[in-house]
Design a protein around this motif. Structure first.
Motif, PDB file in Angstrom:
ATOM      1  N   ASN A   1      36.413   7.616 -29.666  1.00 57.70           N
ATOM      2  CA  ASN A   1      37.108   7.216 -28.558  1.00 57.70           C
ATOM      3  C   ASN A   1      37.611   5.947 -28.272  1.00 57.70           C
ATOM      4  O   ASN A   1      38.693   5.653 -28.069  1.00 57.70           O
ATOM      5  CB  ASN A   1      36.110   7.516 -27.327  1.00 57.70           C
ATOM      6  N   ARG A   2      36.658   4.875 -28.734  1.00 56.91           N
ATOM      7  CA  ARG A   2      37.245   3.586 -29.021  1.00 56.91           C
ATOM      8  C   ARG A   2      38.495   3.362 -29.734  1.00 56.91           C
ATOM      9  O   ARG A   2      39.379   2.526 -29.416  1.00 56.91           O
ATOM     10  CB  ARG A   2      36.231   2.718 -29.063  1.00 56.91           C
ATOM     11  N   GLU A   3      38.616   3.996 -30.820  1.00 59.09           N
ATOM     12  CA  GLU A   3      39.579   4.034 -31.665  1.00 59.09           C
ATOM     13  C   GLU A   3      40.815   4.519 -30.835  1.00 59.09           C
ATOM     14  O   GLU A   3      42.013   3.890 -30.912  1.00 59.09           O
ATOM     15  CB  GLU A   3      39.434   4.997 -33.025  1.00 59.09           C
TER      16      GLU A   3
ATOM     17  N   SER B   1      32.597   4.000 -23.281  1.00 59.13           N
ATOM     18  CA  SER B   1      31.222   3.605 -23.693  1.00 59.13           C
ATOM     19  C   SER B   1      31.238   2.970 -24.968  1.00 59.13           C
ATOM     20  O   SER B   1      31.879   3.312 -25.699  1.00 59.13           O
ATOM     21  CB  SER B   1      30.002   4.447 -23.494  1.00 59.13           C
ATOM     22  N   ASP B   2      30.153   1.933 -25.197  1.00 58.72           N
ATOM     23  CA  ASP B   2      30.331   1.134 -26.313  1.00 58.72           C
ATOM     24  C   ASP B   2      29.168   1.531 -27.299  1.00 58.72           C
ATOM     25  O   ASP B   2      29.247   0.770 -28.508  1.00 58.72           O
ATOM     26  CB  ASP B   2      30.721  -0.489 -26.034  1.00 58.72           C
ATOM     27  N   ALA B   3      28.186   1.980 -26.886  1.00 62.28           N
ATOM     28  CA  ALA B   3      26.903   1.994 -27.838  1.00 62.28           C
ATOM     29  C   ALA B   3      26.136   3.650 -27.183  1.00 62.28           C
ATOM     30  O   ALA B   3      26.401   3.784 -26.066  1.00 62.28           O
ATOM     31  CB  ALA B   3      26.356   1.050 -27.669  1.00 62.28           C
TER      32      ALA B   3
ATOM     33  N   VAL C   1      27.018  -5.383 -16.216  1.00 59.70           N
ATOM     34  CA  VAL C   1      26.879  -6.243 -17.277  1.00 59.70           C
ATOM     35  C   VAL C   1      28.006  -7.372 -17.272  1.00 59.70           C
ATOM     36  O   VAL C   1      27.792  -8.176 -17.911  1.00 59.70           O
ATOM     37  CB  VAL C   1      26.896  -5.382 -18.792  1.00 59.70           C
ATOM     38  N   HIS C   2      29.123  -7.225 -16.595  1.00 60.44           N
ATOM     39  CA  HIS C   2      30.218  -8.100 -16.514  1.00 60.44           C
ATOM     40  C   HIS C   2      30.166  -8.845 -15.379  1.00 60.44           C
ATOM     41  O   HIS C   2      30.933  -9.746 -15.139  1.00 60.44           O
ATOM     42  CB  HIS C   2      31.573  -7.490 -16.469  1.00 60.44           C
ATOM     43  N   ALA C   3      29.057  -8.846 -14.692  1.00 61.87           N
ATOM     44  CA  ALA C   3      28.921  -9.792 -13.433  1.00 61.87           C
ATOM     45  C   ALA C   3      29.090 -11.169 -13.420  1.00 61.87           C
ATOM     46  O   ALA C   3      29.543 -11.652 -12.425  1.00 61.87           O
ATOM     47  CB  ALA C   3      27.546  -9.275 -12.636  1.00 61.87           C
TER      48      ALA C   3
HETATM   49 MG    MG Z   1      33.153  -2.502 -22.523  1.00 64.71          MG
END
Ligand code: MG
Ligand code: ATP
Length: 137
Positions: free
Chosen positions: A84-86, A117-119, A51-53
């Motif tokens: 986890n993101r927190e 993971s973000d979602a 996704v960051h390509a």
């Molecule tokens: Mg990310």
């Protein structure tokens, strides 16, 4: 209850921080339900971060993720993705809240010790990228 994919990145495994980072996850109520230490090839890191390509830091990111072993893990708990993101803190350690993994351990915006993971959709994809059904109970 929810599951998320976490990676303890090469900068952190190199400095022997796996236990300290896992303690933060467990203190936050996240349960480590699967975990293994692997060494990604640059191609595997590239697939994972596809996704960051188009981002300018993509090549550097793939090099870094293949530069040493990582610990990939599945964390489980109530709102595990957000929790986890927190615990991880902001991407750039300079912006990360006190007590977060990145505030305490990250070396830079790139070498920032952890991935999460973000979602729900990306969590499911990322978990299945690293773990088979037999490894998940
Ligand atoms: Mg990310
Ligand atoms: P992650 O996806 O690893 O959990 P994140 O969601 O906080 O982190 P993203 O924007 O998805 O951050 O970026 C993915 C990863 O790319 C970052 O964790 C970091 O390692 C690297 N990265 C992000 N921005 C930069 C940057 N400006 N320079 C170098 N590397 C970066």
């Amino acid at each position: 209850t929810e599951r998320t994919l976490s990676i303890i990145k090469p900068d952190a495994t190199k400095r022997n921080l796996t236990g300290k980072i896992n303690a933060k996850f467990e203190e936050a109520g996240l349960r480590i339900v699967a975990q293994k230490r692997i060494h990604l090839s640059k191609a595997q890191a590239g697939t994972f971060y596809a996704v960051h390509a188009e981002r300018p830091f993509y090549d550097e990111l793939c090099e870094f993720m293949a530069s040493g072993p990582v610990v990939v893990q599945v964390l489980e708990g109530e709102s595990a993705i957000a929790k986890n993101r927190e615990v991880m803190g902001a991407t750039n350690p300079a912006d990360a809240a006190q007590g977060t993994v990145r505030a305490e351990f990250a070396e830079s915006v790139g070498e920032n010790s952890v991935h999460g993971s973000d979602a729900p959709e990306t969590a499911a994809e990322e978990i299945s990228y690293f773990f088979s059904g037999l490894e998940l109970v």
